[in-house]
Design an enzyme around this catalytic site. Structure first.
Site: not given
Ligand code: BDR
Ligand code: CA
Length: 308
Positions: A237
């Site tokens: 992500h």
């Molecule tokens: C986002 O949520 C967090 O758990 C991850 O680091 C990322 O920023 C993804 O939905």
């Protein structure tokens, strides 16, 4: 010219990769790292940010920020990131945090910056960024671009409607989305295209590299496979947001109107993203739609091998 950049993060396994990508990329002039609670508590995200900055060989100041959202406590995600936020991988501790609070450190940096000159990358709940823009809205003029990993145009990953970062502070996110500066969104649909698989971890390991690359691979190997996507791998992500700053040619995008549901119903935290301009509202966001995954992992490999 490298882009003067502040990263606001909640490390977090994928935040760790994003920070290392930034530190290993000559296109980024990293000026400040701020921590926010989110994936785990602020005490842990701040310690992780400090350790990661040391691992990346950077002397950039790291400052702690919000330990709760504007309206509620954070919902954490240790079930993905482990109790220590890094999947149980233990890094040597970094130097102490710089004094003060994230919101003040960001404002001080922005006050001294030229107009349109600083890129803000937000890869955690938007609390710190929202506080900056609410406390001193005129500083928005110093910002070149705000790049966020947040939201989804379809399905969420923490509720049926909401993505984790948006869910954790929709009010702050709405402040950011409506600040009038160029905003770029890496949503769940985008990050689902940059999947870190066991084969990709093996390929990264094969590059040799130093402690940063080895730690990145160790962290990647701890992340559980994505049930939501039904794949043997996990979306990278947060590094997608950094990759946009480093190599925008890897992405396609379109301008859209976006806002976030700040209500208390089942849609809380849902980002409403008008990809087809049905609402005829002025576009406020560049929505990243596709990423060249091979190019992305090549970029990551190059950055990690540049670090010691
Ligand atoms: C986002 O949520 C967090 O758990 C991850 O680091 C990322 O920023 C993804 O939905
Ligand atoms: Ca994050």
């Amino acid at each position: 010219m490298p882009r003067a950049t502040i990263i606001d993060c909640d490390p977090g396994t994928d935040d760790a990769i994003a920070l290392l990508l930034a530190m290993g990329s000559p296109e980024i002039d990293l000026r400040l790292v701020t921590a926010v609670g989110g994936n785990v508590g602020l005490g842990i995200t701040l310690a992780n940010a400090r350790a990661l900055v040391a691992l990346g060989g950077s002397a950039v100041p790291v400052v702690g920020g919000a330990d709760r959202a504007l309206m509620r406590p954070y919902q954490e995600a240790a079930y993905v990131h482990g109790e220590n936020g890094l999947g149980g991988v233990v890094l040597p501790p970094g130097p102490p945090a710089a004094p003060g609070l994230a919101v003040d450190a960001m404002r001080a940096l922005l006050r001294q910056a030229a107009p349109d000159s600083v890129t803000l990358v937000g890869i955690g709940p938007a609390t710190n960024l929202g506080l900056v823009l609410a406390a001193e809205p005129e500083l928005a003029g110093r910002v070149a671009e705000i790049v966020l990993m947040t939201g989804a145009w379809a399905e969420g990953n923490v509720t049926p409607a909401a993505e984790f970062n948006a869910w954790n502070d929709p009010e702050a996110l709405q402040i950011v989305l409506s600040c009038g500066r160029p905003i770029t969104l890496a949503t769940l649909e985008l990050t689902a295209q940059a999947v870190c698989t066991p084969a990709r971890i093996a390929a990264l390991r094969g590059l040799g590299g130093g402690a940063a690359l080895r730690a990145a691979c160790a962290i990647e190997a701890t992340v559980p496979p994505s049930k939501r996507l039904g794949i043997d791998g996990h979306p990278e992500h947060d590094a997608c947001a950094v990759a946009w700053v480093v190599a925008p040619q890897l992405f396609t995008s379109r301008m859209v109107f976006a806002e976030v549901d700040c209500g208390n119903g089942p849609g809380r935290g849902q980002t409403l993203i008008d990809r087809w301009d049905r609402l005829k509202r002025t576009a406020n966001v560049r929505l990243l739609e596709t990423v060249d995954a091979e190019g992305f992992f090549q970029l990551l490999g190059q950055a990690l091998t540049r670090l010691a």
